[in-house]
Design an enzyme around this catalytic site. Structure first.
Site, PDB file in Angstrom:
ATOM      1  N   HIS A   1      -7.611  -5.498  -0.431  1.00 11.59           N
ATOM      2  CA  HIS A   1      -6.437  -4.871   0.121  1.00 11.59           C
ATOM      3  C   HIS A   1      -5.760  -5.387   1.131  1.00 11.59           C
ATOM      4  O   HIS A   1      -4.545  -5.394   1.454  1.00 11.59           O
ATOM      5  CB  HIS A   1      -6.821  -3.397   0.250  1.00 11.59           C
ATOM      6  CG  HIS A   1      -5.601  -2.520   0.166  1.00 11.59           C
ATOM      7  ND1 HIS A   1      -4.585  -2.363  -0.822  1.00 11.59           N
ATOM      8  CD2 HIS A   1      -5.103  -1.678   1.232  1.00 11.59           C
ATOM      9  CE1 HIS A   1      -3.549  -1.356  -0.317  1.00 11.59           C
ATOM     10  NE2 HIS A   1      -4.243  -0.987   0.695  1.00 11.59           N
TER      11      HIS A   1
ATOM     12  N   ASP B   1       0.066  -4.372  -3.776  1.00 15.82           N
ATOM     13  CA  ASP B   1      -1.126  -3.438  -3.866  1.00 15.82           C
ATOM     14  C   ASP B   1      -0.748  -1.888  -3.511  1.00 15.82           C
ATOM     15  O   ASP B   1      -1.409  -1.317  -2.681  1.00 15.82           O
ATOM     16  CB  ASP B   1      -2.054  -4.139  -2.945  1.00 15.82           C
ATOM     17  CG  ASP B   1      -3.528  -4.054  -3.419  1.00 15.82           C
ATOM     18  OD1 ASP B   1      -3.751  -4.134  -4.817  1.00 15.82           O
ATOM     19  OD2 ASP B   1      -4.418  -4.333  -2.766  1.00 15.82           O
TER      20      ASP B   1
ATOM     21  N   SER C   1       0.903  -1.170  -0.001  1.00 18.30           N
ATOM     22  CA  SER C   1       0.161  -0.155  -0.030  1.00 18.30           C
ATOM     23  C   SER C   1       0.935   1.341  -0.011  1.00 18.30           C
ATOM     24  O   SER C   1       1.549   1.579  -0.845  1.00 18.30           O
ATOM     25  CB  SER C   1      -0.880  -0.139   0.975  1.00 18.30           C
ATOM     26  OG  SER C   1      -2.091   0.940   0.765  1.00 18.30           O
TER      27      SER C   1
END
Length: 434
Positions: free
Chosen positions: A356, A301, A278
């Site tokens: 996620h 991600d 992330s």
């Protein structure tokens, strides 16, 4: 870590509201329902040939110092214990602040749900490896901290890597800490003679919590400053590992039982990668741009928003984007594709049925339906999803670090050749957007 996680915040707030009523005793059983076999929940053990140890390292007690959890191949020992997944209550408080919910109540809920889980590694176990270990520096996501990706880090260590999971001090972690020196008045109030006080006795812990956007504040300037600091912190962690590897005496402020001298000449400093999830994925790009010692990067991600556009052309190392199916959107993917190159390998795969939160440890710690309700689990079995990610990662690392392992057995995964993978992305991106 919890980017676009408004639903999780909403749900936990509702639970907090319920817990204030007479329904409290039903609330927690509701939350773990579908966990009915809660004894089966837990972070899965690493699958590689090495036992895994872990220890914490803080060099320089100030907020400018380096702080990370180290995972490494270790000797198996009966005495070693596995540490708590969440190190102490202040981290629960940090998660509450990040989600903007009541601290005292949420601490009880978080502690009930997650307080009993352990890291799949042995605390301060002696280092053991017959060969020099390649190195990975790992960067956590927004609202996370150094322990929340233990399944990934432990797996890499079990395969012979030394992994430094950095805890960032840019106020993007839910919580972190450092030390300050006591004031003269604080020293005087304790009535401890200066001759008997150690350096540690003169330090006071200072907690640093997540910094929310202020009313009317533009997000990009804050996130851009943070990603720059995060990149620097990854490089600083690498510098400290280099010192340790060179036999330079280091002082760990945390005074753990681990013998750091055993790591002298243990690391292959020509084979170093950076990895993150992330916001940590954006940190990977930033760190690659700033430090050529990182030979390649793995971005899980990735959230690309914090990065300057001009940085993309300056990154010269191979990059592997491993994405979830449900998180990505066209604007984010288009920024990843700005890193496409005809001469430098840039790969992207998407894992079907993932969300996620399929990368942090949370995905293993809730029951099936409540995990899906809170978007901590996708449709795919979480262990299968992480196995695919880890194996593809290992194959990519072997290819670009020049490792002599058997990870190339998973080379097809790099190109999305599995029924649970998509080569590239499931998101439609117009060429004009790239």
């Amino acid at each position: 870590m919890f980017s676009h996680g408004g639903f999780v915040q909403f749900l936990v707030k509702r639970i907090c509201e319920w817990a204030r009523t007479d329904q409290k005793r039903y609330t927690l059983s509701f939350f773990t329902m579908g966990n009915a076999c809660s004894n089966h929940l837990g972070i899965p053990p690493a699958k590689g040939p090495h036992a895994v140890g872990c220890t914490d390292f803080m060099m320089d007690h100030t907020e400018k110092g380096s702080f990370f959890r180290l995972y490494y191949p270790c000797q198996e020992t009966e005495k070693a214990e596995k540490p708590d997944w969440v190190p102490c209550r202040e981290y629960f408080n940090g998660l509450a602040d990040f989600m903007k919910i009541n601290r005292s109540l949420s601490e009880k809920i978080f502690n009930y749900l997650f307080g009993s889980f352990k890291i799949p590694a042995y605390l301060d176990a002696p280092f053991k490896s017959k060969e020099k270990c390649p190195v990975v520096v790992f960067s956590h996501g927004l609202g996370a901290f150094r322990t929340l990706y233990s399944a990934i880090c432990a797996e890499l260590a079990s395969q012979g890597f030394i992994v430094a999971s950095v805890e960032h001090r840019d106020q993007s972690a839910s919580a972190t800490y450092y030390y300050r020196e006591k004031t003269e008045s604080e020293k005087a109030s304790e009535n401890v003679p200066n001759t008997s006080a150690s350096a540690q006795d003169n330090l006071v812990i200072e907690w640093m919590y997540y910094r929310s956007l202020r009313h009317g504040e533009s997000e990009f300037p804050l996130r851009n400053r943070q990603v720059k600091q995060r990149g620097d912190e990854c490089i600083l962690a690498l510098d400290k590992l280099s010192e340790i590897n060179s036999g330079i005496a280091v002082q760990n402020v945390l005074q753990t039982e681990f013998d750091w001298t055993t790591l002298e000449n243990s690391m292959d400093m020509c084979r170093i990668a950076v990895m993150g999830h992330s916001f940590g994925g954006a940190t990977v790009i930033e760190a690659l741009c700033k430090e050529v010692k990182f030979k390649c990067g793995i971005a899980l991600d990735s959230w690309m928003f914090p990065l300057d556009d001009e940085i993309f052309a300056r990154v010269k190392q191979p990059i592997f984007f491993i994405n979830s199916e449900k998180f990505q959107w066209a604007g984010n993917i288009s920024r990843m594709k700005k890193l496409d190159s005809a001469v430098i390998q840039r790969k992207m795969i998407t894992i079907r049925g993932t969300v996620h939160q399929s990368f942090p440890d949370f995905t293993f710690l809730t029951g099936n339906w409540i995990g899906k309700l809170m978007k901590l689990k996708g449709e795919i079995d979480p262990e299968l999803a992480l196995d695919l990610s880890n194996r593809a990662t290992l194959a990519f690392l072997q290819r670009h670090l020049g490792l002599e392992k058997n990870f190339n057995q998973w080379d097809p995964l790099i190109d999305g050749q599995d029924e649970n993978l998509i080569q590239g992305t499931n998101v439609t991106v117009l060429q004009s957007a790239i």
